[in-house]
Design a protein around this motif. Structure first.
Motif, mmCIF file in Angstrom:
data_model
loop_
_atom_site.group_PDB
_atom_site.id
_atom_site.type_symbol
_atom_site.label_atom_id
_atom_site.label_comp_id
_atom_site.label_asym_id
_atom_site.label_seq_id
_atom_site.Cartn_x
_atom_site.Cartn_y
_atom_site.Cartn_z
ATOM 1 N N UNK A 1 1.430 1.441 -14.858
ATOM 2 C CA UNK A 1 0.836 0.286 -14.311
ATOM 3 C C UNK A 1 0.332 0.189 -12.780
ATOM 4 N N UNK A 2 0.440 1.475 -12.093
ATOM 5 C CA UNK A 2 0.035 1.431 -10.847
ATOM 6 C C UNK A 2 -1.460 2.033 -10.714
ATOM 7 N N UNK A 3 -2.461 1.040 -10.265
ATOM 8 C CA UNK A 3 -3.849 1.553 -10.172
ATOM 9 C C UNK A 3 -4.017 2.914 -9.468
ATOM 10 N N UNK A 4 -3.132 2.752 -8.310
ATOM 11 C CA UNK A 4 -3.154 4.308 -7.529
ATOM 12 C C UNK A 4 -3.058 5.395 -8.203
ATOM 13 N N UNK A 5 -2.302 5.500 -9.415
ATOM 14 C CA UNK A 5 -1.934 6.423 -10.449
ATOM 15 C C UNK A 5 -3.220 6.957 -10.936
ATOM 16 N N UNK A 6 -4.137 5.996 -11.229
ATOM 17 C CA UNK A 6 -5.394 6.251 -12.415
ATOM 18 C C UNK A 6 -6.502 6.807 -11.264
ATOM 19 N N UNK A 7 -6.320 6.415 -9.907
ATOM 20 C CA UNK A 7 -7.349 6.926 -8.914
ATOM 21 C C UNK A 7 -7.068 8.209 -8.581
ATOM 22 N N UNK A 8 -5.795 8.617 -8.385
ATOM 23 C CA UNK A 8 -5.207 9.869 -7.843
ATOM 24 C C UNK A 8 -5.394 10.794 -9.087
ATOM 25 N N UNK A 9 -5.054 10.491 -10.287
ATOM 26 C CA UNK A 9 -5.293 11.110 -11.459
ATOM 27 C C UNK A 9 -6.636 11.864 -11.752
ATOM 28 N N UNK A 10 -7.680 10.753 -11.804
ATOM 29 C CA UNK A 10 -9.030 11.037 -11.722
ATOM 30 C C UNK A 10 -9.652 12.117 -10.723
ATOM 31 N N UNK A 11 -9.241 11.497 -9.497
ATOM 32 C CA UNK A 11 -9.580 12.605 -8.280
ATOM 33 C C UNK A 11 -9.193 13.983 -8.575
ATOM 34 N N UNK A 12 -7.867 14.052 -8.884
ATOM 35 C CA UNK A 12 -7.221 15.250 -8.971
ATOM 36 C C UNK A 12 -7.946 16.100 -10.329
ATOM 37 N N UNK A 13 -8.435 15.368 -11.318
ATOM 38 C CA UNK A 13 -9.336 15.918 -12.415
ATOM 39 C C UNK A 13 -10.421 16.795 -11.790
ATOM 40 N N UNK A 14 -11.003 16.028 -10.995
ATOM 41 C CA UNK A 14 -12.106 16.722 -10.100
ATOM 42 C C UNK A 14 -12.224 17.891 -9.646
ATOM 43 N N UNK A 17 0.791 -1.318 0.101
ATOM 44 C CA UNK A 17 0.163 0.049 -0.138
ATOM 45 C C UNK A 17 0.654 1.433 0.036
ATOM 46 N N UNK A 18 1.643 1.287 0.936
ATOM 47 C CA UNK A 18 2.609 2.671 1.089
ATOM 48 C C UNK A 18 3.450 2.750 -0.268
ATOM 49 N N UNK A 19 4.357 1.816 -0.841
ATOM 50 C CA UNK A 19 4.845 2.030 -2.134
ATOM 51 C C UNK A 19 4.132 2.430 -3.210
ATOM 52 N N UNK A 20 2.866 1.759 -3.316
ATOM 53 C CA UNK A 20 2.060 2.246 -4.296
ATOM 54 C C UNK A 20 1.579 3.504 -4.318
ATOM 55 N N UNK A 21 1.251 3.823 -3.077
ATOM 56 C CA UNK A 21 0.810 5.224 -2.946
ATOM 57 C C UNK A 21 1.755 6.297 -3.163
ATOM 58 N N UNK A 22 3.080 5.977 -2.663
ATOM 59 C CA UNK A 22 4.190 7.105 -2.942
ATOM 60 C C UNK A 22 4.541 7.130 -4.308
ATOM 61 N N UNK A 23 4.437 6.128 -4.950
ATOM 62 C CA UNK A 23 5.005 6.209 -6.519
ATOM 63 C C UNK A 23 3.856 6.243 -7.460
ATOM 64 N N UNK A 24 2.552 7.019 -7.048
ATOM 65 C CA UNK A 24 1.587 7.328 -7.812
ATOM 66 C C UNK A 24 1.355 8.269 -8.500
ATOM 67 N N UNK A 25 2.371 9.319 -8.156
ATOM 68 C CA UNK A 25 2.339 10.619 -8.787
ATOM 69 C C UNK A 25 1.525 11.696 -7.837
ATOM 70 N N UNK A 26 1.587 11.311 -6.606
ATOM 71 C CA UNK A 26 0.808 12.132 -5.570
ATOM 72 C C UNK A 26 1.644 13.305 -5.249
ATOM 73 N N UNK A 27 2.922 13.496 -5.434
ATOM 74 C CA UNK A 27 3.660 14.530 -5.091
ATOM 75 C C UNK A 27 4.626 15.202 -6.477
#
Length: 282
Positions: free
Chosen positions: A230-243, A204-214
């Motif tokens: 290839x990281x699903x966290x990236x698409x979640x954060x990117x879509x949420x950021x789009x909002x 969880x932590x590595x995928x979260x930190x390597x997802x483009x949050x920062x």
């Protein structure tokens, strides 16, 4: 003295042994399980609600003040102030998805360790109702913490007013459900708290930190950019950021379909394992 007998009409109304009396959704039982899950994390709200909210805000302060990161970030060809860029990612990743995983990964696991798993297995709940109650409680905690973090960031002076409210709700729903289902899967598999902690620390932590949050993934080297995509966290954060920002560094439709598909796969896996009783009933 003769033993009291039941009225004939009541005897006739009772179904034969083995015939279910609840033929549809057990709404009463589902509501009871959901309330139990919500009350459980509210009893220790300093740990389950306020602690992750404060931790998320500390991340914001460190990356916007202590490190002196003031340069804007280029997202989809648009320059975004750094604080406004990382705020949505922190809300969804640290404020919502983390608490969702922590809540759902604790329920069945503590029952197995303390020997109270029967409290989940004995009530007249179907497998789908049991899964829905666990997921509902975890997602409720996620949205409560996310809302608190959002309010704090608005007071902090960041531009966190949603431009596409549907995207905030949709990707917030998909992200919190993804981690809730992953937490249920972890609680089914884990035999002790160390197992759940290992999933948190090494997945969880590595995928979260390597997802483009920062940072913006467009500025990464090709190999790291491929890993991020290839990281699903990236698409979640990117879509949420789009909002919030109205722009994203990934196709919103592709990310939505990909995460929705992963949620379906995890839901089917959790349902099958719960229905089978793997490492729960045996």
């Amino acid at each position: 003295m003769d033993a009291p007998t039941s009225p004939p009409d009541k005897i006739a109304a009772m179904p034969p042994p083995g015939v279910p009396t609840i033929r549809s959704v057990n709404w009463g039982g589902l509501r009871t399980l959901y309330v139990k899950e919500v009350r459980r994390f509210f009893k220790v709200h300093l740990q389950t609600i306020w602690a992750p909210a404060i931790t998320t805000l500390l991340f914001l302060v460190v990356f916007t003040v202590a490190t002196g990161a003031k340069r804007p970030v280029l997202v989809g060809g648009v320059e975004i102030p750094f604080g406004d860029f990382i705020a949505p990612g922190l809300i969804i990743s640290q404020g919502m998805m983390g608490p969702a995983f922590a809540n759902s990964s604790f329920s069945l696991l503590v029952g197995k360790i303390q020997g109270t798993i029967v409290d989940y297995l004995m009530p007249p709940l179907s497998t789908l109702e049991l899964l829905a109650g666990l997921i509902g409680g975890a997602m409720t905690r996620a949205f409560i913490v996310g809302f608190i973090v959002w309010c704090a960031m608005a007071l902090y002076g960041l531009d966190v007013w949603p431009r596409h409210f549907w995207a905030v709700l949709w990707f917030g729903f998909l992200g919190s459900m993804f981690l809730s289902l992953l937490g249920v899967l972890t609680s089914i598999w884990a035999d002790k708290f160390d197992h759940a902690a290992a999933v948190t620390n090494f997945v969880i932590v590595p995928l979260g930190l390597l997802s483009g949050t920062f940072y913006s993934v467009d500025r990464l080297a090709p190999a790291f950019r491929a890993f991020s995509h290839a990281n699903p966290f990236f698409y979640i954060i990117s879509g949420f950021r789009y909002g919030f920002l109205g722009t994203a560094d990934s196709p919103i439709l592709v990310g939505s379909i990909a995460v929705f598909g992963l949620d379906l796969v995890l839901a089917v896996a959790c349902y099958w394992l719960l229905n089978k009783g793997w490492k729960i009933k045996s």
